[in-house]
Design a protein around this motif. Structure first.
Motif, mmCIF file in Angstrom:
data_model
loop_
_atom_site.group_PDB
_atom_site.id
_atom_site.type_symbol
_atom_site.label_atom_id
_atom_site.label_comp_id
_atom_site.label_asym_id
_atom_site.label_seq_id
_atom_site.Cartn_x
_atom_site.Cartn_y
_atom_site.Cartn_z
ATOM 1 N N MET A 52 -0.453 3.234 12.469
ATOM 2 C CA MET A 52 0.531 2.572 11.596
ATOM 3 C C MET A 52 -0.127 1.948 10.360
ATOM 4 N N PRO A 53 -1.195 1.153 10.517
ATOM 5 C CA PRO A 53 -1.838 0.641 9.307
ATOM 6 C C PRO A 53 -2.371 1.760 8.408
ATOM 7 N N THR A 54 -2.845 2.843 9.017
ATOM 8 C CA THR A 54 -3.342 3.969 8.227
ATOM 9 C C THR A 54 -2.211 4.587 7.426
ATOM 10 N N ALA A 55 -1.061 4.814 8.048
ATOM 11 C CA ALA A 55 0.086 5.409 7.352
ATOM 12 C C ALA A 55 0.562 4.507 6.213
ATOM 13 N N LEU A 56 0.629 3.201 6.464
ATOM 14 C CA LEU A 56 1.066 2.265 5.427
ATOM 15 C C LEU A 56 0.061 2.197 4.277
ATOM 16 N N THR A 57 -1.210 2.269 4.609
ATOM 17 C CA THR A 57 -2.254 2.250 3.582
ATOM 18 C C THR A 57 -2.167 3.486 2.698
ATOM 19 N N ILE A 58 -1.997 4.635 3.312
ATOM 20 C CA ILE A 58 -1.881 5.881 2.545
ATOM 21 C C ILE A 58 -0.625 5.853 1.677
ATOM 22 N N ALA A 59 0.467 5.328 2.207
ATOM 23 C CA ALA A 59 1.702 5.207 1.421
ATOM 24 C C ALA A 59 1.485 4.283 0.224
ATOM 25 N N ALA A 60 0.805 3.158 0.439
ATOM 26 C CA ALA A 60 0.524 2.230 -0.667
ATOM 27 C C ALA A 60 -0.365 2.887 -1.713
ATOM 28 N N MET A 61 -1.322 3.703 -1.268
ATOM 29 C CA MET A 61 -2.171 4.441 -2.213
ATOM 30 C C MET A 61 -1.335 5.370 -3.089
ATOM 31 N N ALA A 62 -0.430 6.096 -2.450
ATOM 32 C CA ALA A 62 0.401 7.052 -3.188
ATOM 33 C C ALA A 62 1.303 6.331 -4.195
ATOM 34 N N VAL A 63 1.915 5.243 -3.777
ATOM 35 C CA VAL A 63 2.790 4.489 -4.678
ATOM 36 C C VAL A 63 1.976 3.913 -5.831
#
Length: 104
Positions: free
Chosen positions: A30-41
């Motif tokens: 979950m933290p990995t997915a949120l981190t990757i999403a924040a990177m993309a945004v």
């Protein structure tokens, strides 16, 4: 409007930088997915801001907002040092960001 977009891009950079700490080396899904999403945004918003802002200015402000925000987050979330020299260094980054904004 580009300046507002750039500011939010910097905030999302803080989000992914802090998120990296919580991924535990990308071993927590979950933290990995949120981190990757924040990177993309963050990168997406940076790209939008660069449509109207100069490359060097936009990139420097993006990284500066990210750096200052990450230092503040580290102090608040992880009890990192608030040594005077460290805070003075952050103040110099902020002064540089203001200078870039004024000169753009």
């Amino acid at each position: 409007m580009s300046w507002v977009i750039l500011f939010f891009a910097g905030l999302f950079e803080v989000g992914w930088a802090v998120g990296l700490k919580y991924t535990d080396g990308f071993s927590k899904p979950m933290p990995t997915a949120l981190t990757i999403a924040a990177m993309a945004v963050s990168l997406g918003l940076l790209g939008l801001a660069m449509k109207e802002l100069p490359l060097g200015t936009a990139y420097a402000i993006w990284t500066g907002v990210g750096a200052v925000g990450t230092v503040i987050a580290g102090i608040i979330l992880f009890g990192e040092s608030m040594a005077l020299f460290r805070l003075a260094s952050v103040a110099l980054i902020i002064a540089g960001l203001i200078g870039l904004k004024i000169s753009a």
